[in-house]
Design a protein around this motif. Structure first.
Motif: not given
Length: 577
Positions: A66-69, A550-562
């Motif tokens: 999930a983090a890689l995707l 942009p959706l990048i900030p949301w993606a970064i936040a989710i990656v950090l949580l993962l």
């Protein structure tokens, strides 16, 4: 939704490589070792739950994938696409007149909501907010930050004065930088004809199309009669339906009522007879309408005159001076003055000082003038608030009156005096001075007219935020304004014109041991409601009609949580082995 950078799609091979690693990794066999038999008891709970064991075993894989995707998702820069408002720069003109209080919710609150929605669609474009009025005011200038704009819009308040929309539009146009600027006008109604000549500028008018019910007090007057005070209240129903209610007249502890029934569009005069002798009266209507600000009006009983009778034997410059300040001037022979009781008189006949009429004495007909050559010295008095006599030259003076108060003198001799009943005496002929050539002459006549025809207890009627010169003078040089017991503000003499408060009502003006009342009430224009359609004029030049979020900030936040979850799963897996 869209993708801004497809070139990074090749990084999708990384999650696929991780998947192959887990698919082909070496399998291990479980064997019992004597040194760890002691821990078998602790493992029974896990062995009793094989599905939980499998989940813990594979959860790390799912989290990594999930983090890689999400990293691949972020690299290709996805975004949400939304339409934005037209124009590269926005100017908001906000109608803050009293009529915007009509309706429930009020038209003003509705327009504030519309402005907030436009700010949300601006996408960081600079926004300027201008409030209407006699002097248009910039609330915020070229602001891009949405939070500050929304806070500024939320803090906007109605100032009760007329919108002066033509003047405000001209002011807004002076702030326009190029043709890509769009001016948004938030008001109750604005005719297209008002913008017909604005062909080089883009406008969007946000009006209120809802027709509201309204009845108002247009005029309220008091007059003296043989049987006491008489009042007339003019009430107008500008609605399309019949209205019923009451008209109440009150002063102190006295109150009188009259039933009211108005047909659609009807105008009616409601009289009140035999009222007691009170100075300040309030007229109010109780009806079920959508605009309450024009349902109340105040009136102060005073002897007020806009005319003056000038002695025909005086120099013609006296009449010219009164005419220059807008007073109605009538010339008459001194023998006719006894028939002019109640009117302000300008004369040099000292025997007329016994009349009940207010008198401005200029010179004397019963004495000889003597030569003087000194400078004029004045005391602190309202007559000299705006009339500076520093450059006035006087060549001769008449003797003063013993019982009069001297407020200006030359070489220790009286020049201007006040009688015990309030008359004003100028102890010199106009032709013996250069005063008519100085700007202070009409200003002094204006102050004298206010002093003679006005009331010491009443400063006057004002419109909201009205700028006006008033004859206020005190030793301290400061006056304080109160509404009831609430402090409103201060007026410093010599610091510019007097500015009336914004909210209608009765105010106390206190200073130097004196107290006067003043009334602030709506103009006639603010007692009429209008409605109209919204429309746009002109087309702003703009290349982009959409804005990307942009959706990048949301993606970064989710990656950090993962990553945090993955670390916890790994830690627990190490702990139970």
């Amino acid at each position: 939704m869209g993708i801004a950078n497809w070139i990074w799609i090749w990084t999708a091979i990384m999650p696929f490589a991780v998947f192959l690693y887990y698919f082909f990794r070496k399998k291990y066999q479980n064997k019992n070792v004597s040194s760890v038999l002691f821990w078998q008891e602790m493992m029974k709970e896990i062995q009793a739950s094989p599905y939980l064991k499998k989940l813990q075993h594979h959860l790390l894989f799912y989290l990594q994938m999930a983090a890689l995707l999400l990293c691949v998702f972020g690299l290709i820069e996805p975004y949400w696409e939304s339409e934005t408002v037209q124009g590269n720069e926005l100017i908001f003109i906000v109608d803050t007149s009293a009529s915007m209080l009509a309706g429930s919710p009020s038209r003003f609150d509705q327009q504030k909501t519309a402005m907030a929605e436009l700010v949300g669609q601006a996408g960081g474009k600079p926004v300027t907010v201008i409030k209407t009025g006699q002097t248009p005011e910039v609330a915020v200038r070229e602001e891009r930050e949405q939070k500050k704009l929304l806070a500024s819009i939320e803090n906007l308040e109605v100032n009760y004065e007329e919108a002066q929309m033509d003047q405000t539009i001209l002011f807004a146009e002076s702030l326009v930088k190029d043709e890509s600027t769009v001016i948004h006008i938030f008001t109750d109604a604005l005719a297209r004809e008002a913008l017909a000549s604005k062909t080089e500028q883009s406008f969007v008018v946000h009006s209120s199309s809802e027709k509201l019910a309204n009845a108002s007090i247009r005029q309220f007057g008091l007059s003296q009669s043989e049987k006491g005070l008489r009042a007339i209240v003019q009430v107008v129903n500008e609605s399309e339906e019949q209205m019923k209610g009451t008209v109440t007249l009150s002063a102190g502890g006295v109150s009188k009522e009259a039933e009211l029934e108005l047909q659609a569009g009807e105008e009616r005069l409601v009289p009140f007879e035999n009222l007691p002798a009170e100075d300040l009266w309030t007229a109010e209507i109780q009806v079920n309408d959508d605009y309450a600000a024009d349902n109340r009006m105040l009136s102060f009983v005073q002897q007020e005159s806009t005319g003056v009778v000038v002695d025909s034997s005086l120099h013609s410059l006296v009449s010219k001076g009164f005419e220059s300040i807008g007073m109605e001037v009538a010339a008459a022979d001194p023998s006719q003055f006894k028939d002019r009781t109640g009117s302000m008189l300008a004369t040099n006949q000292t025997e007329l000082l016994d009349l009940n009429s207010p008198i401005l004495l200029i010179g004397r007909n019963d004495a000889e003038a003597i030569e003087v050559s000194g400078a004029i010295e004045t005391t602190s008095h309202p007559l000299f608030t705006y009339a500076d006599l520093e450059n006035v030259y006087v060549s001769a003076l008449y003797p003063g009156f013993d019982a009069y108060e001297t407020i200006a003198e030359i070489d220790g001799k009286p020049f201007i005096q006040l009688s015990p009943k309030g008359d004003i005496a100028i102890l010199s002929d106009i032709q013996s001075t250069n005063w008519p050539l100085d700007p202070s002459f009409p200003l002094f006549l204006w102050s004298a007219a206010n002093e003679l025809t006005g009331s010491e207890a009443f400063l006057g009627y004002f419109q909201p935020n009205e700028h006006r010169s008033v004859p206020l003078a005190s030793d301290a040089g400061e006056w304080e304004l109160f509404k009831g017991k609430e402090y409103v503000g201060s007026y410093l003499e010599g610091e510019g014109p007097f500015i009336a408060p914004a909210e209608p009502g009765v105010y106390e003006v206190d200073g130097d041991g004196r107290s006067m009342q003043m009334i602030v009430q709506l103009s006639s224009e603010e007692k009429t409601l209008a409605s109209g359609a919204s429309y746009a004029i002109g087309q702003a030049s703009e290349e982009d009609e959409t804005i990307h979020y942009p959706l990048i900030p949301w993606a970064i936040a989710i990656v950090l949580l993962l990553l945090l979850v993955e670390w916890e799963v790994y830690r627990r897996g190490i702990a139970i082995r």
